[in-house]
Design an enzyme around this catalytic site. Structure first.
Site, PDB file in Angstrom:
ATOM      1  N   SER A  73       0.795  -1.229   0.000  1.00  0.00           N
ATOM      2  CA  SER A  73       0.000   0.000   0.000  1.00  0.00           C
ATOM      3  C   SER A  73       0.830   1.283   0.000  1.00  0.00           C
ATOM      4  O   SER A  73       0.364   2.309  -0.466  1.00  0.00           O
ATOM      5  CB  SER A  73      -0.950  -0.001   1.192  1.00  0.00           C
ATOM      6  OG  SER A  73      -0.238  -0.207   2.396  1.00  0.00           O
TER       7      SER A  73
ATOM      8  N   HIS B 253      -5.017  -3.296  -2.855  1.00  0.00           N
ATOM      9  CA  HIS B 253      -4.626  -2.356  -3.916  1.00  0.00           C
ATOM     10  C   HIS B 253      -4.486  -3.037  -5.278  1.00  0.00           C
ATOM     11  O   HIS B 253      -3.930  -2.445  -6.207  1.00  0.00           O
ATOM     12  CB  HIS B 253      -3.320  -1.650  -3.538  1.00  0.00           C
ATOM     13  CG  HIS B 253      -3.483  -0.823  -2.310  1.00  0.00           C
ATOM     14  ND1 HIS B 253      -3.956   0.465  -2.340  1.00  0.00           N
ATOM     15  CD2 HIS B 253      -3.311  -1.137  -1.004  1.00  0.00           C
ATOM     16  CE1 HIS B 253      -4.028   0.926  -1.100  1.00  0.00           C
ATOM     17  NE2 HIS B 253      -3.647  -0.026  -0.269  1.00  0.00           N
TER      18      HIS B 253
ATOM     19  N   LYS C  79     -11.719   0.539  -2.133  1.00  0.00           N
ATOM     20  CA  LYS C  79     -10.731   1.229  -2.963  1.00  0.00           C
ATOM     21  C   LYS C  79     -11.193   1.240  -4.421  1.00  0.00           C
ATOM     22  O   LYS C  79     -12.043   2.040  -4.761  1.00  0.00           O
ATOM     23  CB  LYS C  79      -9.355   0.616  -2.707  1.00  0.00           C
ATOM     24  CG  LYS C  79      -8.918   1.036  -1.286  1.00  0.00           C
ATOM     25  CD  LYS C  79      -7.723   0.364  -0.713  1.00  0.00           C
ATOM     26  CE  LYS C  79      -7.554   0.860   0.733  1.00  0.00           C
ATOM     27  NZ  LYS C  79      -6.663   0.032   1.527  1.00  0.00           N
TER      28      LYS C  79
HETATM   29  C1  LIG Z   1      -6.858  -0.203   2.939  1.00  0.00           C
HETATM   30  C2  LIG Z   1      -6.301  -1.528   3.270  1.00  0.00           C
HETATM   31  C3  LIG Z   1      -6.997  -2.411   4.113  1.00  0.00           C
HETATM   32  C4  LIG Z   1      -8.244  -2.015   4.839  1.00  0.00           C
HETATM   33  O1  LIG Z   1      -9.339  -1.913   3.998  1.00  0.00           O
HETATM   34  P1  LIG Z   1     -10.555  -0.964   4.409  1.00  0.00           P
HETATM   35  O2  LIG Z   1     -11.679  -1.481   3.607  1.00  0.00           O
HETATM   36  O3  LIG Z   1     -10.153   0.418   4.071  1.00  0.00           O
HETATM   37  O4  LIG Z   1     -10.758  -1.140   5.883  1.00  0.00           O
HETATM   38  C5  LIG Z   1      -6.478  -3.673   4.287  1.00  0.00           C
HETATM   39  N1  LIG Z   1      -5.312  -4.041   3.715  1.00  0.00           N
HETATM   40  C6  LIG Z   1      -4.616  -3.213   2.920  1.00  0.00           C
HETATM   41  C7  LIG Z   1      -3.351  -3.690   2.284  1.00  0.00           C
HETATM   42  C8  LIG Z   1      -5.075  -1.925   2.693  1.00  0.00           C
HETATM   43  O5  LIG Z   1      -4.365  -1.091   1.935  1.00  0.00           O
END
Ligand SMILES: *Cc1c(COP(=O)(O)O)cnc(C)c1O
Length: 387
Positions: free
Chosen positions: A178, A206, A237
Site C-alpha cells: 500500500s 490495492h 478502494k
Molecule cells: C486499505 C487496506 C486495508 C483495509 O481496507 P478498508 O476497507 O479500508 O478497511 C487492508 N489491507 C490493505 C493492504 C489496505 O491497503
C-alpha cells in the site's frame, strides 16, 4: 491523564509526526473541495474513479428505499439480507472461488480472518511491510509472528525452516504494497508455502479491480489461485464503495461465519452498501477501459518522475511513492504542493519505516494527461525551492 496525553501529542508535534484531519466539501474525484479550496487530488485509493460515481449512489438510494438503511443486527441474527447474498454470489463467481463472505471493512476482514484461522500454537509468517490490519489480526490471534524481510523469499524460507513442527503455519502478504506500490512474488511465495506445509493468505486491497482478468486480482494475474487458500480484499478502494471480502472454499467461508469474531459480533453492512458495491463491480466489469487508463497513466507518471530524478522506489502499480527520507521535509513538500493546489499526503513513520518518509501519489482513471504534466512540474518546482 490530561498532562500525559498532551505531553505525548507535544512530542509527536515536535517530531513532525502529529496527525490531524482535513475535511472535504465535495464528492470524491479528480478535483475535490478541501476546506474551501479546489485541489487536484493525487492521494485517494479510488483507482477507477467510482467513489463519486452517481450510479453507485443511485444503487444505494434505490436499495435503501426498499430495505431501509440500517443493518439491524449481525448477519447471524437478523441482519442478513438478499442484498448480501447477491453480492457474495457475485464476488465468488468473479473471483472463481466456491464462496465469498463480506465484512464491514477490509480492516475488519483481516482482524477477523487471521484469529479465526490461527491461535497460540500456530505461526504466522508476515512480510515486514504488510498492512497494519494484518499485523493487528496476527496480534489478536496470539499466534507467533515471524516477520520476514520485505519481498525476501530467502528470508521467508529461513523462517519457515526454523519454525517448529507443531501448529499451523500461515504465510500472509499484501499482493500490492500500500505504501510502496511494489508486488509480492506470488509464484515463489506459494511454492515455498506448499513445500513447508503452510497455508497462504493474500490481501488484494490495492490490486482488486486493477490486475488480473477483469480486475479479479494479482492472484489471477500470477496464475496462482490454486495455491492460495484465502483471498482477501477491500471494496473500499477500486470498487469505490465500502467493505471487505474474503473468497475461498465453501468450507473456509462456513468456518469464518462460525469463527470470525469481527463478522459475528458486528452489525451487518447496510444492504444499500451491498447494492452500491454491486453497482461498482458491474461498472468495473463493463468498463475495462478504466483499468487500462489508470495503468497507462501510472506508467506515464513513473517514467516522468524517474526522468526528473525522483526516487519512486520499486513501484510498478498506480501507488507511486516519491521517497523523501526526512519526516519534516516530506511534510514541507506536501504543504508546498498544496500551495499549488495539488493534494498529496506525506506518509510518515510509523506508517512507513523511519527515514523513509515519502509522498504517496496515487493516480486514478479520472486523471488527465495534463494533470500528470502539471504534477511533475510542481514537484520539480518544490524540489528547487527546497534545495
Ligand atoms: C486499505 C487496506 C486495508 C483495509 O481496507 P478498508 O476497507 O479500508 O478497511 C487492508 N489491507 C490493505 C493492504 C489496505 O491497503
Amino acid at each position: 491523564m490530561k498532562n500525559t496525553l498532551s505531553q505525548e501529542l507535544g512530542a509527536a508535534r515536535a517530531g513532525g509526526l502529529y496527525r490531524s484531519m482535513r475535511s472535504l466539501f465535495s464528492r470524491q474525484g479528480r478535483e475535490v473541495l478541501l476546506e474551501g479550496r479546489r485541489v487536484l487530488n493525487f492521494c485517494s485509493n479510488d483507482y477507477l474513479g467510482l467513489a463519486g460515481d452517481e450510479r453507485l449512489s443511485a444503487a444505494a438510494v434505490e436499495s435503501s428505499a426498499r430495505y431501509g438503511f440500517g443493518g439491524g443486527a449481525s448477519r447471524l441474527v437478523c441482519g442478513n439480507s438478499e442484498e448480501h447474498l447477491l453480492l457474495e454470489h457475485e464476488l465468488a463467481r468473479f473471483k472463481g472461488t466456491e464462496a465469498a463472505l463480506v465484512f464491514s471493512t477490509g480492516y475488519m476482514a483481516n482482524v477477523g480472518i487471521i484469529p479465526a484461522l490461527c491461535g497460540r500454537e500456530d505461526t504466522v509468517f508476515s512480510d515486514r511491510l504488510n498492512h497494519a490490519s494484518i499485523v493487528d489480526g496476527i496480534i489478536l490471534s496470539r499466534a507467533h509472528m515471524r516477520r520476514y524481510r520485505h519481498l525476501d523469499m530467502q528470508d521467508l524460507e529461513r523462517c519457515l525452516q526454523n519454525s517448529g513442527k507443531h501448529g499451523r503455519k500461515l504465510v500472509v502478504t499484501d499482493t500490492v504494497f500500500s505504501m510502496d506500490g511494489d508486488v509480492a512474488p506470488l509464484g515463489e511465495l506459494t511454492r515455498l508455502a506448499r513445500r513447508y506445509g503452510a497455508w497462504v493468505m493474500v490481501d488484494e486491497a490495492h490490486a482488486f479491480g486493477l490486475f488480473g482478468p477483469g480486475g479479479a486480482g494479482m492472484v489471477q494475474e500470477a496464475g496462482v489461485a490454486e495455491r492460495v487458500d484465502v483471498q482477501m480484499g477491500t471494496l473500499s478502494k477500486a470498487v469505490g464503495a465500502c467493505g471487505g471480502y474474503v473468497a475461498g472454499s465453501r468450507e473456509l467461508i462456513d468456518y469464518l461465519v462460525n469463527r470470525a469474531r469481527s463478522f459475528i459480533y458486528s452489525t451487518a453492512l447496510p444492504p444499500a452498501v451491498a447494492a452500491a458495491i454491486r453497482a461498482g463491480l458491474g461498472i468495473m466489469r463493463a468498463e475495462p477501459e478504466r483499468r487500462a487508463r489508470v495503468l497507462f497513466l501510472a506508467g506515464r507518471l513513473r517514467t516522468e518522475l524517474r526522468r526528473a530524478g525522483f526516487n519512486t522506489m520499486e513501484s510498478v502499480t498506480p501507488v507511486i511513492p516519491v521517497l523523501i527520507g526526512d519526516t519534516f521535509k516530506a511534510r514541507i513538500f506536501s504543504e508546498k504542493l498544496m500551495e499549488q493546489d495539488i493534494l498529496i499526503s506525506a506518509i510518515r513513520p510509523p506508517t512507513v519505516p523511519s527515514g523513509t518518509a515519502r509522498l504517496r501519489i496515487t493516480v486514478t482513471a479520472l486523471h488527465l494527461e495534463e494533470d500528470i504534466v502539471r504534477l511533475v512540474a510542481a514537484l520539480v518546482n518544490v524540489r528547487d525551492q527546497l534545495a
